[in-house]
Write an enzyme that holds these catalytic residues in place. Structure first.
Site, PDB file in Angstrom:
ATOM      1  N   GLY A  12     -59.414 -10.632 -30.519  1.00 38.12           N
ATOM      2  CA  GLY A  12     -58.126 -10.297 -31.146  1.00 38.12           C
ATOM      3  C   GLY A  12     -57.159  -9.611 -30.203  1.00 38.12           C
ATOM      4  O   GLY A  12     -55.945  -9.861 -30.238  1.00 38.12           O
ATOM      5  N   ASN A  13     -57.709  -8.733 -29.326  1.00 37.84           N
ATOM      6  CA  ASN A  13     -56.809  -7.958 -28.465  1.00 37.84           C
ATOM      7  C   ASN A  13     -56.081  -8.837 -27.447  1.00 37.84           C
ATOM      8  O   ASN A  13     -55.096  -8.423 -26.848  1.00 37.84           O
ATOM      9  CB  ASN A  13     -57.571  -6.844 -27.733  1.00 37.84           C
ATOM     10  CG  ASN A  13     -58.547  -7.407 -26.746  1.00 37.84           C
ATOM     11  OD1 ASN A  13     -59.332  -8.292 -27.056  1.00 37.84           O
ATOM     12  ND2 ASN A  13     -58.484  -6.920 -25.523  1.00 37.84           N
ATOM     13  N   LYS A 129     -65.809  -9.242 -43.626  1.00 39.13           N
ATOM     14  CA  LYS A 129     -64.932  -9.517 -42.483  1.00 39.13           C
ATOM     15  C   LYS A 129     -63.604  -8.768 -42.636  1.00 39.13           C
ATOM     16  O   LYS A 129     -62.816  -9.059 -43.538  1.00 39.13           O
ATOM     17  CB  LYS A 129     -64.667 -11.032 -42.422  1.00 39.13           C
ATOM     18  CG  LYS A 129     -63.759 -11.461 -41.316  1.00 39.13           C
ATOM     19  CD  LYS A 129     -64.518 -11.598 -40.035  1.00 39.13           C
ATOM     20  CE  LYS A 129     -63.605 -11.769 -38.852  1.00 39.13           C
ATOM     21  NZ  LYS A 129     -64.242 -11.397 -37.610  1.00 39.13           N
ATOM     22  N   LYS A 214     -65.210 -15.842 -35.587  1.00 42.13           N
ATOM     23  CA  LYS A 214     -64.870 -16.830 -34.544  1.00 42.13           C
ATOM     24  C   LYS A 214     -65.937 -16.926 -33.447  1.00 42.13           C
ATOM     25  O   LYS A 214     -66.040 -17.965 -32.787  1.00 42.13           O
ATOM     26  CB  LYS A 214     -63.483 -16.553 -33.942  1.00 42.13           C
ATOM     27  CG  LYS A 214     -63.367 -15.235 -33.227  1.00 42.13           C
ATOM     28  CD  LYS A 214     -63.172 -15.364 -31.761  1.00 42.13           C
ATOM     29  CE  LYS A 214     -63.188 -14.067 -31.029  1.00 42.13           C
ATOM     30  NZ  LYS A 214     -63.571 -12.806 -31.604  1.00 42.13           N
ATOM     31  N   LYS A 276     -71.270 -10.774 -31.617  1.00 44.60           N
ATOM     32  CA  LYS A 276     -71.102 -11.423 -30.308  1.00 44.60           C
ATOM     33  C   LYS A 276     -72.468 -11.635 -29.651  1.00 44.60           C
ATOM     34  O   LYS A 276     -72.760 -12.693 -29.105  1.00 44.60           O
ATOM     35  CB  LYS A 276     -70.207 -10.571 -29.390  1.00 44.60           C
ATOM     36  CG  LYS A 276     -68.786 -10.453 -29.920  1.00 44.60           C
ATOM     37  CD  LYS A 276     -67.911  -9.626 -29.002  1.00 44.60           C
ATOM     38  CE  LYS A 276     -66.643  -9.202 -29.724  1.00 44.60           C
ATOM     39  NZ  LYS A 276     -65.922 -10.275 -30.404  1.00 44.60           N
TER      40      LYS A 276
END
Ligand SMILES: Nc1ncnc2c1ncn2[C@@H]1O[C@H](COP(=O)(O)OP(=O)(O)O)[C@@H](O)[C@H]1O
Ligand SMILES: NC(=O)OP(=O)(O)O
Length: 321
Positions: A12-13, A129, A214, A276
């Site tokens: 996101g960043n 989420k 994602k 992740k």
């Protein structure tokens, strides 16, 4: 060096930090594209995926604010597709510009991607989420009073956010299209925002209101298009053990059993680093020679030059790029 097929998942960043304007997000993606083009420059086949948590949450708020009987708010599955379109547009535009600057003639194409999930996934009754903006506790309680069906949780010490169901991806519907694009020399943008969640009903795919992680969706896509490398880009150069303590230690080359031991020790935060690491393990376990890299966007140069970053493979590799 042999050509590699790489799926890069953007955190996101890389898109939205503080300023949520289209201009600021486009500018962030221009910088991101500059880093990503390094893979194409060295001959790798590149597929890009991205998150959408902040954007899809903001979009739902805009939809709700302007909703009328004749112009109703769109459901979450449609909102996910809308963010695939908007972020895909920004990425296509930025990547194309950077490719031209690098003297490379390659096309970039965003694929609106549907991802099959299971109707029975427990996530549908246990939303987890985080999406949209951060709220104070009071603000979150106020929102919950207004919408009793919305749930809010504290997100990694940064404030409260609305949470929505996040089922596990089972199958990337358009994976064959993405593979054909890669084979044709195109840079595809796919499984944006984890893909649009759908369930199969005979010949029909029906959308479901959820946001898929994602990193898990990128892993599934990487498997289905026979990629060799999954690169998960986030805000940190490495995965750490004893994160944020004086004993913090970066992981460089790790194997799956080692990483599983660290998971059992609770080394990775749920909702941030844990998915992740789990996606990284899935890719290594589900592919014959696959490896996963977790690092930051800014570290890509060092990764390419010296193998810097956290590399997860079946066996410990010598510094790899
Ligand atoms: N053990 C750990 N090692 C490294 N980072 C960790 C660890 N545990 C939690 N984190 C945090 O997880 C963040 C990545 O998750 P997140 O911000 O959700 O990812 P994204 O970049 O996809 O939005 C890192 O920036 C870091 O702050
Ligand atoms: N869909 C998704 O995982 O988005 P974020 O990475 O922005 O949370």
């Amino acid at each position: 060096m042999a050509k590699r097929r790489i799926v890069v998942a953007l955190g996101g960043n890389a898109i939205l930090s503080k300023d949520a304007s289209a201009q600021a997000q486009q500018e962030a993606l221009r910088q991101t594209a500059h880093y990503l083009v390094q893979f194409v420059k060295q001959g790798d086949e590149l597929v890009v995926s991205h998150g959408n948590g902040p954007q899809v949450g903001n979009l739902l708020l805009q939809q709700a604010a302007g909703s009328t009987k004749t112009n109703p708010a769109m459901p979450l599955d449609t909102a996910v597709a809308m963010t695939q379109g908007s972020i895909g547009f920004w990425l296509q535009n930025a990547l194309q510009e950077e490719l031209i600057k690098a003297g490379l003639t390659k096309s970039v194409a965003t694929v609106v991607t549907q991802v099959e999930v299971s109707e029975d996934d427990h996530a549908f009754v246990d939303p987890s989420k985080p999406i949209g903006p951060f709220y104070t506790r009071d603000e979150a309680e106020g929102q919950h009073a207004e919408h009793p069906d919305y749930r809010y949780v504290e997100d990694a010490g940064r404030g409260y956010r609305r949470v929505v169901p996040s089922p596990k991806p089972v199958n990337v519907v358009e994976a064959d299209v993405v593979e054909k694009l890669v084979d044709a020399g195109v840079v595809p943008v796919s499984v944006g925002g984890g893909g649009v969640p759908v369930v199969r009903k005979g010949n029909r795919l029906e959308g479901r209101e959820a946001v898929i992680d994602k990193d898990f969706a990128s892993e599934k896509l990487a498997e289905q298009i026979h990629a060799d490398t999954l690169i998960i880009l986030t805000a940190v150069d490495h995965v750490f053990v004893n994160f944020n303590t004086p004993q913090q230690k970066s992981l460089t080359n790790v194997t799956v059993p080692e990483l599983k031991r660290y998971i059992d020790e609770g080394q990775f935060a749920k909702g941030s680093m844990l998915p992740k690491v789990e996606a990284a393990i899935d890719f290594v376990e589900n592919t014959p020679h696959g490896r996963t890299v977790i690092t930051s966007l800014e570290n890509i140069g060092d990764f390419l030059a010296n193998g810097e970053g956290t590399v997860i493979a079946r066996v410990v590799e010598e510094p790899v790029r």
